[in-house]
Design an enzyme around this catalytic site. Structure first.
Site, mmCIF file in Angstrom:
data_model
loop_
_atom_site.group_PDB
_atom_site.id
_atom_site.type_symbol
_atom_site.label_atom_id
_atom_site.label_comp_id
_atom_site.label_asym_id
_atom_site.label_seq_id
_atom_site.Cartn_x
_atom_site.Cartn_y
_atom_site.Cartn_z
ATOM 1 N N PHE A 12 0.808 -1.222 0.000
ATOM 2 C CA PHE A 12 0.000 0.000 0.000
ATOM 3 C C PHE A 12 0.843 1.275 0.000
ATOM 4 O O PHE A 12 0.325 2.373 0.144
ATOM 5 C CB PHE A 12 -0.994 -0.020 1.171
ATOM 6 C CG PHE A 12 -2.227 -0.866 0.921
ATOM 7 C CD1 PHE A 12 -2.422 -1.530 -0.281
ATOM 8 C CD2 PHE A 12 -3.199 -0.998 1.909
ATOM 9 C CE1 PHE A 12 -3.554 -2.307 -0.521
ATOM 10 C CE2 PHE A 12 -4.346 -1.766 1.686
ATOM 11 C CZ PHE A 12 -4.524 -2.409 0.476
ATOM 12 N N ASP A 63 -1.225 -9.496 -4.279
ATOM 13 C CA ASP A 63 0.078 -8.829 -4.422
ATOM 14 C C ASP A 63 -0.120 -7.423 -4.994
ATOM 15 O O ASP A 63 0.676 -6.935 -5.788
ATOM 16 C CB ASP A 63 1.024 -9.651 -5.307
ATOM 17 C CG ASP A 63 2.485 -9.209 -5.194
ATOM 18 O OD1 ASP A 63 2.806 -8.453 -4.254
ATOM 19 O OD2 ASP A 63 3.293 -9.611 -6.057
#
Length: 393
Positions: free
Chosen positions: A66, A313
């Site tokens: 993130f 992912d």
């Protein structure tokens, strides 16, 4: 305090291998009743008619990037967790190769502090291992940290662990789950050199799966499995991409008894090397998307229980970064908003049952990472719930 009540009616509830039509009553953030039919008991209850739609537990994504801190021009915990929730992923486990790398307890704790304020979803973060931070790794608190992440192939920053003595020490010292990215660095470097000799800096993206090859994956993952067997470590291998690696995993014992578990990502189930010609760097991931035969083997292993978890992912980049020449373009792509939808599309194509989607995206991550009261539709569990309308495009 005012009680917040929601009644979901007429849903096709998917839980623990079965689908049944019924109702779910939520009070505040907990499921308080699951039944064939629940009547409205108070006037202040919001009713959602889910007729014709599936009700599934919120998906748990065990591998996301993130980008916060340090790479927030690509995305941050707020933007990416919002996308995750929009896509039916209500819990995520974020990886340590942010900047600075989460390789000390202090940096790791900073990420928890940021998420506490900014995240729309439930969260955990992995502690990163390096060749020289064993002491920090061993301080990791298993109560709130999902596991230790080890890059056995090149990654962002100083996170490649290529010292075999250090690796063995980590494997034999920590009780935590060890999650690994398996690609053999020497094999990749040698392959890249061959293509550089042929193409200079103009290597075509169609060579990506030949540079980050089946051999590179198998050498690394087979070593990790052998080391886990030798030390008794709890090993989880991320983003498997080849048919050959499937021989390393078993479906002969239940998940709860497995010491070595396997994850596949949506893109490796979706694309093949044929797609590089049209999609270019937009499907450049590490490990690389491989051949149609590899994809077929991944689907088979997913359905027969050798692969335990589906993840994303998720790793956003800017379009400008992805438009660079192959050698400069970063690997990774954004998937949290699309993964659950993509798996339901695969269901429409006859590749996977809805029950199996829920097993691999909700139940199994909750079991693997010992996530309490999430991943199932049960009374007393958190109401992390997703309504999926299968007839919408």
């Amino acid at each position: 305090m005012k009680m917040n009540r929601v009644l979901i009616k007429n849903a096709k509830i998917v839980n623990e291998g079965s689908i049944f039509e019924g109702d779910v009553l939520i009070e505040n953030d907990l499921i308080v009743e699951v039944a064939d039919s629940i009547s409205l008991k108070t006037s202040d209850c919001k009713v959602i008619d889910a007729e014709g739609s599936y009700l599934i537990p919120g998906a748990i994504d065990d591998q996301v990037h993130f980008r916060e801190p340090g790479l927030t021009h690509k995305g941050d915990i707020e933007s990416e967790s919002r996308a995750a929730v929009a896509g039916g992923i209500t819990s995520f486990i974020e990886q340590p190769n942010t900047v600075p790398n989460a390789v000390t307890q202090e940096i790791l704790e900073d990420k928890y502090q940021v998420a506490a304020v900014k995240s729309f979803a439930n969260y955990s973060f992995m502690m990163g291992a390096t060749n020289d931070n064993l002491e920090e790794v061993l301080k990791t608190n298993p109560k709130n940290v999902a596991g230790i992440k080890i890059f056995l192939g090149s990654s962002t920053g100083n996170m490649l662990v290529d010292n075999e003595a250090v690796l063995e020490k980590i494997f034999s010292s920590t009780p935590l789950l060890i999650a690994v990215h398996c690609e053999d660095e020497t094999t990749i470097k040698n392959n890249l050199q061959l293509y550089k000799e042929q193409y200079g800096d103009d290597i075509p993206v169609t060579a990506h799966h030949l540079i980050r090859s089946e051999e590179a994956c198998y050498i690394s993952s087979s070593k990790a499995v052998a080391l886990a067997k030798k030390t008794g470590a709890r090993l989880h291998i991320f983003h498997l991409s080849t048919a050959k690696e499937m021989e390393l995993f078993t479906n002969k014992i239940p998940l709860e008894e497995k010491k070595i578990t396997a994850e596949v990502c949506v893109h490796h189930l979706w694309f093949t090397d044929e797609d590089y010609k049209t999609k270019g760097n937009f499907i450049k991931w590490n490990p690389a998307v491989k051949t149609a035969d590899d994809r077929k083997a991944l689907w088979e292993a997913l359905n027969d229980g050798r692969i335990d978890v589906i993840a994303t992912d998720h790793a956003p980049h800017t379009k400008e970064e992805k438009m660079q020449p192959y050698v400069n373009a970063p690997s990774g792509g954004p998937l949290v908003q699309h993964a659950v939808v993509a798996m339901f599309e695969a269901h429409h194509q006859g590749k996977i049952s809805v029950e199996k989607i829920v097993e691999k995206m909700c139940h199994n991550p909750a079991k693997l990472f010992k996530i309490e009261k999430r991943g199932f539709i049960k009374e007393g569990y958190f109401a992390d719930l997703v309504i999926v309308n299968p007839s919408l495009p």
